[in-house]
Design a protein around this motif. Structure first.
Motif, PDB file in Angstrom:
ATOM      1  N   SER A  10       0.828  -1.202   0.000  1.00  0.00           N
ATOM      2  CA  SER A  10       0.000   0.000   0.000  1.00  0.00           C
ATOM      3  C   SER A  10       0.864   1.255   0.000  1.00  0.00           C
ATOM      4  CB  SER A  10      -0.914   0.014   1.226  1.00  0.00           C
ATOM      5  OG  SER A  10      -1.844  -1.026   1.157  1.00  0.00           O
ATOM      6  N   THR A  13       2.506   1.621  -3.445  1.00  0.00           N
ATOM      7  CA  THR A  13       1.532   2.106  -4.411  1.00  0.00           C
ATOM      8  C   THR A  13       1.256   3.590  -4.201  1.00  0.00           C
ATOM      9  OG1 THR A  13       0.535  -0.085  -4.455  1.00  0.00           O
ATOM     10  CG2 THR A  13      -0.757   1.710  -5.378  1.00  0.00           C
ATOM     11  N   TRP A  43      -4.224   5.175  -0.591  1.00  0.00           N
ATOM     12  CA  TRP A  43      -3.307   4.062  -0.333  1.00  0.00           C
ATOM     13  C   TRP A  43      -2.548   4.246   0.981  1.00  0.00           C
ATOM     14  CZ3 TRP A  43      -4.231  -0.287  -2.461  1.00  0.00           C
ATOM     15  CH2 TRP A  43      -4.809  -0.331  -3.722  1.00  0.00           C
TER      16      TRP A  43
END
Length: 59
Positions: A10, A13, A43
């Motif tokens: 996460s 990203t 994210w």
């Protein structure tokens, strides 16, 4: 261990999303920048939420 992988993915990203936001800023203008930063924020929030949830469940 799997949770740590999700948190890492996460955050990665999110960083890639910031780079994409800068690209969108040059191609689509301010709207692309704002939408890209919003996606990146999602994210980073997801990583924060999962990390907090894991720490609360381990108590």
């Amino acid at each position: 261990m799997l949770t740590q992988a999700v948190i890492f993915a996460s955050r990665t990203t999110g960083v890639i999303g910031i780079a994409a936001s800068l690209f969108l800023w040059k191609t689509a203008g301010m709207t692309g920048l704002i939408l890209g930063l919003g996606g990146s924020a999602f994210w980073f929030w997801l990583a924060f939420y999962i990390n907090r949830k894991e720490k609360n469940s381990s108590k």
